[in-house]
Design a protein around this motif. Sequence first.
Motif, PDB file in Angstrom:
ATOM      1  N   GLY A  88     118.325 -17.366  -4.775  1.00  0.00           N
ATOM      2  CA  GLY A  88     118.511 -17.519  -6.215  1.00  0.00           C
ATOM      3  C   GLY A  88     119.936 -17.944  -6.500  1.00  0.00           C
ATOM      4  O   GLY A  88     120.898 -17.432  -5.915  1.00  0.00           O
ATOM      5  N   GLN A  89     120.066 -18.967  -7.397  1.00  0.00           N
ATOM      6  CA  GLN A  89     121.381 -19.435  -7.839  1.00  0.00           C
ATOM      7  C   GLN A  89     122.255 -19.945  -6.682  1.00  0.00           C
ATOM      8  O   GLN A  89     123.475 -19.984  -6.776  1.00  0.00           O
ATOM      9  CB  GLN A  89     122.104 -18.339  -8.638  1.00  0.00           C
ATOM     10  CG  GLN A  89     121.444 -17.992  -9.966  1.00  0.00           C
ATOM     11  CD  GLN A  89     120.196 -17.117  -9.843  1.00  0.00           C
ATOM     12  OE1 GLN A  89     120.171 -16.184  -9.046  1.00  0.00           O
ATOM     13  NE2 GLN A  89     119.160 -17.428 -10.612  1.00  0.00           N
ATOM     14  N   GLY A 106     125.291 -29.065  -6.504  1.00  0.00           N
ATOM     15  CA  GLY A 106     124.353 -28.044  -6.027  1.00  0.00           C
ATOM     16  C   GLY A 106     122.919 -28.512  -6.213  1.00  0.00           C
ATOM     17  O   GLY A 106     122.540 -28.933  -7.298  1.00  0.00           O
ATOM     18  N   TYR A 108     118.637 -27.816  -5.550  1.00  0.00           N
ATOM     19  CA  TYR A 108     117.565 -26.920  -5.138  1.00  0.00           C
ATOM     20  C   TYR A 108     116.262 -27.696  -5.028  1.00  0.00           C
ATOM     21  O   TYR A 108     115.769 -28.230  -6.018  1.00  0.00           O
ATOM     22  CB  TYR A 108     117.378 -25.737  -6.103  1.00  0.00           C
ATOM     23  CG  TYR A 108     116.336 -24.799  -5.527  1.00  0.00           C
ATOM     24  CD1 TYR A 108     116.687 -23.890  -4.536  1.00  0.00           C
ATOM     25  CD2 TYR A 108     114.999 -24.891  -5.891  1.00  0.00           C
ATOM     26  CE1 TYR A 108     115.741 -23.091  -3.932  1.00  0.00           C
ATOM     27  CE2 TYR A 108     114.042 -24.081  -5.284  1.00  0.00           C
ATOM     28  CZ  TYR A 108     114.426 -23.183  -4.308  1.00  0.00           C
ATOM     29  OH  TYR A 108     113.487 -22.406  -3.688  1.00  0.00           O
TER      30      TYR A 108
ATOM     31  N   LEU B  86     118.494 -21.818 -15.127  1.00  0.00           N
ATOM     32  CA  LEU B  86     119.294 -20.729 -14.547  1.00  0.00           C
ATOM     33  C   LEU B  86     118.508 -19.827 -13.610  1.00  0.00           C
ATOM     34  O   LEU B  86     119.092 -19.020 -12.876  1.00  0.00           O
ATOM     35  CB  LEU B  86     119.829 -19.827 -15.674  1.00  0.00           C
ATOM     36  CG  LEU B  86     120.849 -20.432 -16.615  1.00  0.00           C
ATOM     37  CD1 LEU B  86     121.232 -19.394 -17.667  1.00  0.00           C
ATOM     38  CD2 LEU B  86     122.079 -20.880 -15.841  1.00  0.00           C
ATOM     39  N   LEU B  87     117.193 -19.933 -13.647  1.00  0.00           N
ATOM     40  CA  LEU B  87     116.370 -18.949 -12.943  1.00  0.00           C
ATOM     41  C   LEU B  87     116.335 -19.215 -11.439  1.00  0.00           C
ATOM     42  O   LEU B  87     116.517 -20.343 -10.992  1.00  0.00           O
ATOM     43  CB  LEU B  87     114.952 -18.965 -13.503  1.00  0.00           C
ATOM     44  CG  LEU B  87     114.868 -18.745 -15.020  1.00  0.00           C
ATOM     45  CD1 LEU B  87     113.419 -18.741 -15.471  1.00  0.00           C
ATOM     46  CD2 LEU B  87     115.567 -17.463 -15.422  1.00  0.00           C
ATOM     47  N   GLY B  88     116.083 -18.164 -10.670  1.00  0.00           N
ATOM     48  CA  GLY B  88     115.957 -18.306  -9.230  1.00  0.00           C
ATOM     49  C   GLY B  88     114.949 -19.388  -8.898  1.00  0.00           C
ATOM     50  O   GLY B  88     113.873 -19.461  -9.497  1.00  0.00           O
ATOM     51  N   GLN B  89     115.341 -20.279  -7.938  1.00  0.00           N
ATOM     52  CA  GLN B  89     114.442 -21.315  -7.446  1.00  0.00           C
ATOM     53  C   GLN B  89     113.977 -22.261  -8.569  1.00  0.00           C
ATOM     54  O   GLN B  89     112.942 -22.919  -8.447  1.00  0.00           O
ATOM     55  CB  GLN B  89     113.244 -20.694  -6.701  1.00  0.00           C
ATOM     56  CG  GLN B  89     113.617 -19.987  -5.398  1.00  0.00           C
ATOM     57  CD  GLN B  89     114.241 -18.612  -5.610  1.00  0.00           C
ATOM     58  OE1 GLN B  89     113.804 -17.854  -6.471  1.00  0.00           O
ATOM     59  NE2 GLN B  89     115.255 -18.302  -4.825  1.00  0.00           N
ATOM     60  N   LEU B  90     114.753 -22.373  -9.629  1.00  0.00           N
ATOM     61  CA  LEU B  90     114.475 -23.329 -10.728  1.00  0.00           C
ATOM     62  C   LEU B  90     113.025 -23.265 -11.203  1.00  0.00           C
ATOM     63  O   LEU B  90     112.398 -24.303 -11.458  1.00  0.00           O
ATOM     64  CB  LEU B  90     114.764 -24.774 -10.286  1.00  0.00           C
ATOM     65  CG  LEU B  90     116.166 -25.103  -9.791  1.00  0.00           C
ATOM     66  CD1 LEU B  90     116.286 -26.612  -9.579  1.00  0.00           C
ATOM     67  CD2 LEU B  90     117.228 -24.639 -10.762  1.00  0.00           C
ATOM     68  N   ILE B  91     112.506 -22.073 -11.344  1.00  0.00           N
ATOM     69  CA  ILE B  91     111.073 -21.965 -11.588  1.00  0.00           C
ATOM     70  C   ILE B  91     110.681 -22.451 -12.982  1.00  0.00           C
ATOM     71  O   ILE B  91     109.563 -22.960 -13.174  1.00  0.00           O
ATOM     72  CB  ILE B  91     110.612 -20.509 -11.303  1.00  0.00           C
ATOM     73  CG1 ILE B  91     109.144 -20.513 -10.915  1.00  0.00           C
ATOM     74  CG2 ILE B  91     110.902 -19.585 -12.456  1.00  0.00           C
ATOM     75  CD1 ILE B  91     108.867 -21.170  -9.589  1.00  0.00           C
ATOM     76  N   TYR B 108     121.103 -27.255  -9.310  1.00  0.00           N
ATOM     77  CA  TYR B 108     121.584 -25.965  -9.774  1.00  0.00           C
ATOM     78  C   TYR B 108     123.101 -25.985  -9.871  1.00  0.00           C
ATOM     79  O   TYR B 108     123.795 -26.128  -8.852  1.00  0.00           O
ATOM     80  CB  TYR B 108     121.148 -24.803  -8.880  1.00  0.00           C
ATOM     81  CG  TYR B 108     121.561 -23.501  -9.532  1.00  0.00           C
ATOM     82  CD1 TYR B 108     120.805 -22.973 -10.562  1.00  0.00           C
ATOM     83  CD2 TYR B 108     122.751 -22.866  -9.203  1.00  0.00           C
ATOM     84  CE1 TYR B 108     121.205 -21.836 -11.245  1.00  0.00           C
ATOM     85  CE2 TYR B 108     123.165 -21.721  -9.878  1.00  0.00           C
ATOM     86  CZ  TYR B 108     122.385 -21.219 -10.889  1.00  0.00           C
ATOM     87  OH  TYR B 108     122.796 -20.101 -11.571  1.00  0.00           O
ATOM     88  N   GLN B 147     116.333 -12.141 -15.393  1.00  0.00           N
ATOM     89  CA  GLN B 147     116.865 -12.590 -14.115  1.00  0.00           C
ATOM     90  C   GLN B 147     118.163 -11.893 -13.765  1.00  0.00           C
ATOM     91  O   GLN B 147     118.365 -11.468 -12.629  1.00  0.00           O
ATOM     92  CB  GLN B 147     117.091 -14.108 -14.169  1.00  0.00           C
ATOM     93  CG  GLN B 147     117.754 -14.710 -12.947  1.00  0.00           C
ATOM     94  CD  GLN B 147     116.806 -14.829 -11.771  1.00  0.00           C
ATOM     95  OE1 GLN B 147     116.277 -15.864 -11.494  1.00  0.00           O
ATOM     96  NE2 GLN B 147     116.579 -13.743 -11.044  1.00  0.00           N
ATOM     97  N   SER B 314     124.474 -14.450  -8.649  1.00  0.00           N
ATOM     98  CA  SER B 314     123.051 -14.135  -8.597  1.00  0.00           C
ATOM     99  C   SER B 314     122.923 -12.633  -8.727  1.00  0.00           C
ATOM    100  O   SER B 314     123.905 -11.896  -8.557  1.00  0.00           O
ATOM    101  CB  SER B 314     122.438 -14.621  -7.286  1.00  0.00           C
ATOM    102  OG  SER B 314     122.694 -13.703  -6.241  1.00  0.00           O
ATOM    103  N   PRO B 315     121.729 -12.136  -9.034  1.00  0.00           N
ATOM    104  CA  PRO B 315     121.561 -10.677  -9.093  1.00  0.00           C
ATOM    105  C   PRO B 315     121.985 -10.029  -7.781  1.00  0.00           C
ATOM    106  O   PRO B 315     122.601  -8.963  -7.767  1.00  0.00           O
ATOM    107  CB  PRO B 315     120.049 -10.524  -9.334  1.00  0.00           C
ATOM    108  CG  PRO B 315     119.622 -11.803  -9.980  1.00  0.00           C
ATOM    109  CD  PRO B 315     120.507 -12.861  -9.398  1.00  0.00           C
TER     110      PRO B 315
END
Lengths: 336, 336
Positions: A88-89, A106, A108, B86-91, B108, B147, B314-315
Amino acid sequence: MGRMIGSSSISFDKPPFIIEGASIVGQKEGDGPLGKLFDVVEQDPMLGQETWEEAESLLQKEAIQKLLFKAGMSKEEIRYIFGGDLLGQLIATTFGILEFEVPFFGLYGACSTMGEALSLGAVMVEAGNADNVIAMASSHFASAERQFRFPLAYGNQRPYAATWTVTGCGAVIISTKKGFAKITGITTGKIVDFGVKDAQNMGACMAPAAADVIYQHFKDFNSTPADYDKIITGDLGLIGKSILFELLKEKGYDISAVHMDCGVEMFDASEQDTHAGGSGCGCSATVLAGYVFKQLKKGAFKKILFIPTGALMSPVSFNEGNSVPGIAHCVVIEKN
Amino acid sequence: MGRMIGSSSISFDKPPFIIEGASIVGQKEGDGPLGKLFDVVEQDPMLGQETWEEAESLLQKEAIQKLLFKAGMSKEEIRYIFGGDLLGQLIATTFGILEFEVPFFGLYGACSTMGEALSLGAVMVEAGNADNVIAMASSHFASAERQFRFPLAYGNQRPYAATWTVTGCGAVIISTKKGFAKITGITTGKIVDFGVKDAQNMGACMAPAAADVIYQHFKDFNSTPADYDKIITGDLGLIGKSILFELLKEKGYDISAVHMDCGVEMFDASEQDTHAGGSGCGCSATVLAGYVFKQLKKGAFKKILFIPTGALMSPVSFNEGNSVPGIAHCVVIEKN
């Protein structure tokens, strides 16, 4: 200057060169059939760091250092880095490349990231906007398990369709300076969703996207499988590979004679308990830098089609019951 | 063809055009000082969907639909999409753009993503590799809170340094066809880490990266603040803005007379409880498409410097106690 061809491709009139590659992998990858071909095998999965994420960042840092050393270049000669990872990110990349202080794009694309990085890097160099750029991607088994699946200590069972995330980073310098190979074209993939919801069968999620972009590539370039010494997918694994063959046969192309999948080659599935094969951004990136480049250098391959494949999912989308769409990008690499 | 200038910039000899922009925002953004300038204000934060992530995907889908409608174009005329969230893995992006079936480069850059998308889109078009591309970015308050922070129902208190993630998506068509504005240059940022660990003070995390790339821009283009009608940062907020001014003053540049920050303008902080301002990829993207483009069209702005700013965290990195590095990218946009 590039020329647009077909609906999704660019043929480079002044193909940018590949002058060097570097590959760093973990112990399991080092024990696999390609183990001797990688530049560095890290025996400690933590690389002496405190977290898996820091370990993955260090893989990236070491890959760039090794790459610059092999090319005899300094970081100041690199104008841009195009890269990413699965987390993530892009947090592994953030801390992996930080200290090089190179302008950064960056990216993804899940496990297709190396294809995306090579594509954009080649466009940037061919357009005269950079002399040298780095394209790179990494993954780490343990950071990916934490991100996408279960705590390692939980010891969950893995179905036979599951792949094993490669611990590794591959990095490449694309340059205006003459090198051993050149990037002569790219075909950029769309997101393709066949509605597969099984995140433990990523080969099935990605194969339709791979078939779509490879078919588009043949159409755009008016080429056939026989025009390539190898057609190299990223990490479809054993199950995804057979789906890819079926889908392309339906469209009139048989690639089985020249196909290889980096995920299938990375491990000895019967000995290493890796089930359907290797996966992760680092899989195709390290096989490219470690194996494919050596074949191009010695002339065993003259022209290859490289197609890293990505499964677009997140922990949130999985928990919310979404399907797992795929994406894949084609890069044509020829011996110079 | 682009020309490399200085260490990190490209000056476009054949500047690609901007032919249209579209902006979709949520109710809170619609109630803010710029509310009347956005194309669509969605009153339902869920947009009729079942999850926040699906709602954000729909923002993206609607932004593309609105953009194509305003430009009088079909999706088949768009060769590539450059975008992210902004979300993990550009979901959010994965499911937002899926059905358009356009070749996709996933990006990203945290809240700098719109700068990255405009930069790469401009390079692609100027190099002759595409006639039309879309650059876009989105964020959603509730999907970002899930997130990065706390469950909404938890009702955690927010310090005054915190920003409020904008619900919105901005999208732009970059083209070879003559438009109301053109992208004449870019300066690509490095990752800059001042060691700030307070994820509730992202302005402080991002200001050093913004200062670094703006300073580099002035050097590479041999320009000064007086050369721009506006210097527009993404989402530094009130605290980040004052840090930026200080850092640039130390380097000999005073931008205060021409500066604006999209995050500061988006909300009325005293009335809307948004503390330091708006943030998120959608903040600068919607202010660009909704406000800045109108100023360029009517000639109020002739030349602007647009600098979306991102905080790279990231978290996982937050929980592991890492610092929050920043990145920012400069795009020069001139009235045509």
